[in-house]
Design a protein around this motif. Structure first.
Motif, short mmCIF file in Angstrom:
data_model
loop_
_atom_site.label_atom_id
_atom_site.label_comp_id
_atom_site.label_asym_id
_atom_site.label_seq_id
_atom_site.Cartn_x
_atom_site.Cartn_y
_atom_site.Cartn_z
N ARG A 80 -13.32 -5.07 11.06
CA ARG A 80 -13.79 -5.76 9.84
C ARG A 80 -14.85 -4.91 9.12
O ARG A 80 -14.80 -4.73 7.91
CB ARG A 80 -14.40 -7.13 10.20
N ASN A 120 -12.62 -0.50 -1.63
CA ASN A 120 -13.38 -1.65 -1.09
C ASN A 120 -14.87 -1.57 -1.39
O ASN A 120 -15.65 -2.27 -0.75
CB ASN A 120 -13.15 -1.75 0.42
N ALA A 149 -4.25 -0.64 -0.47
CA ALA A 149 -5.48 -0.81 0.31
C ALA A 149 -5.99 -2.25 0.12
O ALA A 149 -6.40 -2.91 1.08
CB ALA A 149 -6.54 0.19 -0.15
N ASP A 150 -5.92 -2.76 -1.12
CA ASP A 150 -6.29 -4.17 -1.37
C ASP A 150 -5.35 -5.09 -0.60
O ASP A 150 -5.77 -6.06 0.04
CB ASP A 150 -6.14 -4.51 -2.86
N HIS A 151 -4.06 -4.80 -0.71
CA HIS A 151 -3.03 -5.64 -0.08
C HIS A 151 -3.28 -5.74 1.42
O HIS A 151 -3.26 -6.83 2.00
CB HIS A 151 -1.66 -5.04 -0.38
N LEU A 152 -3.53 -4.59 2.06
CA LEU A 152 -3.72 -4.59 3.51
C LEU A 152 -4.98 -5.34 3.91
O LEU A 152 -5.07 -5.89 5.00
CB LEU A 152 -3.77 -3.15 4.04
N ARG A 153 -5.96 -5.37 3.03
CA ARG A 153 -7.20 -6.10 3.32
C ARG A 153 -7.07 -7.58 3.00
O ARG A 153 -7.99 -8.34 3.20
CB ARG A 153 -8.36 -5.53 2.49
N ARG A 172 -15.33 -1.73 9.31
CA ARG A 172 -14.68 -0.54 8.73
C ARG A 172 -13.98 -0.90 7.43
O ARG A 172 -14.10 -0.21 6.42
CB ARG A 172 -13.70 0.04 9.75
N ARG A 173 -13.26 -2.02 7.45
CA ARG A 173 -12.50 -2.46 6.28
C ARG A 173 -13.40 -2.81 5.10
O ARG A 173 -13.10 -2.51 3.96
CB ARG A 173 -11.73 -3.72 6.71
N GLU A 174 -14.54 -3.45 5.40
CA GLU A 174 -15.38 -3.96 4.32
C GLU A 174 -16.49 -3.01 3.89
O GLU A 174 -16.95 -3.06 2.76
CB GLU A 174 -16.03 -5.30 4.75
N ASN A 221 -6.92 -8.68 -0.02
CA ASN A 221 -7.67 -8.91 -1.26
C ASN A 221 -6.73 -9.05 -2.45
O ASN A 221 -5.58 -8.62 -2.39
CB ASN A 221 -8.61 -7.73 -1.57
#
Ligand SMILES: Nc1ncnc2c1ncn2[C@@H]1O[C@H](COP(=O)(O)OP(=O)(O)OP(=O)(O)O)[C@@H](O)[C@H]1O
Length: 261
Positions: A113, A190, A141-145, A115-117, A147
């Motif tokens: 989390r 992100n 990248a948005d899709h995978l998160r 790392r992602r954010e 968002n």
């Protein structure tokens, strides 16, 4: 915009990493302290095998150290809190401390989390998806998160990295340098507080290497990321504010201007 402040977005304290090596162990990081502050480009140089990639992997939460702390702060805790210094520094420092997550002390989900954010990671190989257009490389990248797909931000970032108007191109229509630019833009989707780049220029010739290092420099100034550039190429130190050299798992500060000359 001046994003420089003194509260690190990334703060490694007394970090030790050992790997098993047959009957023995290899100490890749030997009790190191390392920090990176917003709006600053920190270069890490060193011989092959000195521990540079391990340092970055620890910062990204991909390797958990045997001992030490790996604190990562978000924008509110690093840049935001420090912006108030002078008015309410005690409160800001306290809020920055509260916001810090120690990657060495949390489970895998929480590391992912953070790392992602809070982090953007750029590797040597851009690893772009051949079937997607340039803009979609960023939107995925948005899709995978999970968002909302922010097309406006994707186009803005493409402009930031010098690829304005190229969102509808396919990857095979891009040069190696342009692909690395897409890679950097994707890592910024992100709004990370920390941007980690592991040998991002090692597949590029000298001129392109300098272009990409210059881009990391301008992104750092413009977006206020705490950027860490791992490289074996000392000529790129001219783009760094701060530089450290790894040797046998230990760090020492070096003068980037003198070392680049
Ligand atoms: N997964 C692993 N298992 C065992 N030993 C490892 C592992 N990863 C790295 N090492 C060892 O740890 C030390 C540091 O390696 P690291 O990859 O961090 O160095 P580096 O400075 O990034 O090298 P390079 O510039 O060649 O990528 C080396 O002695 C390496 O052999």
């Amino acid at each position: 915009m001046n994003h420089k402040n003194t509260i690190p977005a990334l703060d490694l304290r007394s970090v030790t990493v050992t790997y098993p090596d047959g009957d023995q162990t290899v100490t890749a990081l030997d009790g190191i302290d390392f920090s990176a502050v917003p709006g600053t480009l920190t270069a890490v140089v060193g011989e092959s095998g000195s521990g540079k990639s391990t340092l970055l992997s620890v910062a990204a939460g991909l390797v958990v150290p045997g001992s030490g702390e790996v604190l990562v702060r978000g924008r509110a805790g690093a840049a935001g809190a420090a912006a108030n210094i002078g008015t309410a520094s005690a409160t800001s420092a306290a809020s920055a401390e509260a916001d810090a997550v120690d990657l060495a002390a949390v489970d895998e989900n929480e590391r992912a989390r953070v790392r992602r954010e809070r982090e953007g990671v750029v590797f040597q190989n851009p690893n772009l998806l051949a079937s997607l257009k340039v803009r979609d490389q960023l939107l995925i990248a948005d899709h995978l998160r999970g968002n909302r797909l922010d097309r406006g931000r994707a186009d803005e970032l493409l402009e930031t990295v010098g690829l304005a108007g190229m969102g509808d191109r396919h990857v095979h229509q891009l040069s190696g340098g342009q692909r690395q630019r897409v890679n950097i833009a994707r890592a910024l989707m992100n709004k990370p507080s920390v941007l980690l780049a592991d040998e991002p220029t090692s597949a590029l010739d000298r001129e392109l290497s300098h272009e990409i290092a210059g881009l990391l420099r301008s992104v750092t100034d413009e977006l206020g990321t705490a950027t860490v550039l791992v490289t074996h190429d000392r000529s790129l130190l001219e783009y760094a504010d701060v530089a450290v050299e790894m040797r046998d798992g230990k760090l020492r500060s070096i003068d980037p201007a003198a070392a680049a000359a």
